[in-house]
Design an enzyme around this catalytic site. Structure first.
Site, PDB file in Angstrom:
ATOM      1  N   ARG A 106      35.549  49.370  39.552  1.00 59.69           N
ATOM      2  CA  ARG A 106      34.972  48.066  39.203  1.00 59.69           C
ATOM      3  C   ARG A 106      34.276  48.141  37.845  1.00 59.69           C
ATOM      4  O   ARG A 106      34.331  47.188  37.071  1.00 59.69           O
ATOM      5  CB  ARG A 106      33.990  47.604  40.287  1.00 59.69           C
ATOM      6  CG  ARG A 106      34.663  47.273  41.615  1.00 59.69           C
ATOM      7  CD  ARG A 106      33.666  46.716  42.610  1.00 59.69           C
ATOM      8  NE  ARG A 106      33.095  45.466  42.141  1.00 59.69           N
ATOM      9  CZ  ARG A 106      31.888  45.024  42.485  1.00 59.69           C
ATOM     10  NH1 ARG A 106      31.090  45.755  43.258  1.00 59.69           N
ATOM     11  NH2 ARG A 106      31.448  43.865  42.028  1.00 59.69           N
ATOM     12  N   CYS A 108      23.992  46.478  38.999  1.00 62.55           N
ATOM     13  CA  CYS A 108      25.160  46.704  39.843  1.00 62.55           C
ATOM     14  C   CYS A 108      25.964  45.409  39.845  1.00 62.55           C
ATOM     15  O   CYS A 108      26.097  44.759  38.813  1.00 62.55           O
ATOM     16  CB  CYS A 108      24.732  47.126  41.246  1.00 62.55           C
ATOM     17  SG  CYS A 108      23.585  45.978  42.040  1.00 62.55           S
TER      18      CYS A 108
END
Length: 284
Positions: A181, A240
């Site tokens: 990701r 994040c």
């Protein structure tokens, strides 16, 4: 009586269950199935534990521009903690069944409003169960309202500040998402893949040993020193996807004795909501 401020082991927690100065929170959650945490709580939990939902209790109102799990109003959060019996002298312990992924969010949020006596159950509910400690399905007992007072706590960084410091030597951004990701591959949670330019990747699960417990402090310190490079902990900004697993990295840094890092609460889901903000792809 000792105060726990990072991690607590299951046997130590068991010795204090039922004490009026202790409140335990079950933070189990599943991003793909938001109702699963409450189902797990009903099926069996640490005795005296109370349930908090990531979306409903540990997040605020989404606007479409402030990320998937924006922080709630701090005074509203303090009021919620009071409803659950938390006072300034209360020892809070949070747990989940995801290696501390969600419990660390509550740990950080209480520190955000200035409450120091909060810890995460090391190894979570699995460690409790594996230690053959009691499991309850009884409804949580009502508690008298707490008197927690909001005080200055740990700091945050917003998107504008990050934008003004991209690639600057006085700030180092650490992204807690999985490496794919971070590179912009296999993105399923957010509409845009990639990462904040200049960020480095430290997957939060790398803080854990094979048994789901946090690695020893010295091992974490060595690994995090490599992430910091020449930066000090105070120059680190953790982020994040939505401000949840970044708290796991912040907890790991505290365990390692590297205090002072800050959270970007909106994280990637907020950052990528504005097409004017730059996006980086790949591993650099």
């Amino acid at each position: 009586m000792s105060m726990w401020i990072t991690l607590v082991e299951a046997p130590a927690l068991a010795t204090r269950l039922g004490a009026p100065s202790l409140v335990v929170f079950d933070c189990r959650h599943d991003l793909a199935n938001p109702g699963l945490g409450l189902e797990a709580f009903a099926a069996g939990r640490v005795p005296y534990a109370r349930f908090l939902h990531l979306d409903d209790d540990l997040s605020g109102t989404k606007t479409g521009r402030n990320g998937r799990h924006p922080l709630p109003d701090p005074d509203a959060f303090v009021a919620l903690m009071r409803l659950h019996g938390v006072s300034d002298t209360t020892q809070v312990v949070a747990y989940d069944d995801s290696g501390g992924m969600y419990a660390a969010r509550l740990w950080w949020m209480l520190r955000w409003v200035g409450h120091e006596a909060v810890a995460v159950l090391n190894g979570g509910f699995a460690a409790w169960r594996n230690a053959a400690l009691p499991i309850s399905t009884d409804p949580p007992l009502p508690l008298p309202p707490g008197t927690l007072v909001r005080k200055p706590g740990v700091a945050t960084v917003d998107a504008d500040t990050l934008l003004a410091h991209l690639h600057a030597s006085d700030m180092r951004i650490v992204d807690a998402r999985a490496a794919d990701r971070f590179r912009g591959e296999n993105e399923t949670l957010d509409p845009v893949g990639g990462h904040i330019p200049g960020a480095v990747n430290r997957f939060f699960r790398d803080n854990l040993a094979a048994d789901g417990r946090f690695k020893p402090a010295d091992e974490l310190a060595a690994a995090w020193q490599a992430v910091l490079g020449k930066a000090t902990p105070a120059q680190i900004v953790c982020q994040c996807g939505s401000g949840v697993t970044a708290c796991h990295n912040l907890l790991a840094m505290e365990v390692a004795g590297l205090s002072g890092a800050r959270l970007y609460p909106g994280s990637w889901s907020e950052w990528c909501s504005d097409p004017a903000r730059p996006v980086a792809l790949g591993s650099a």
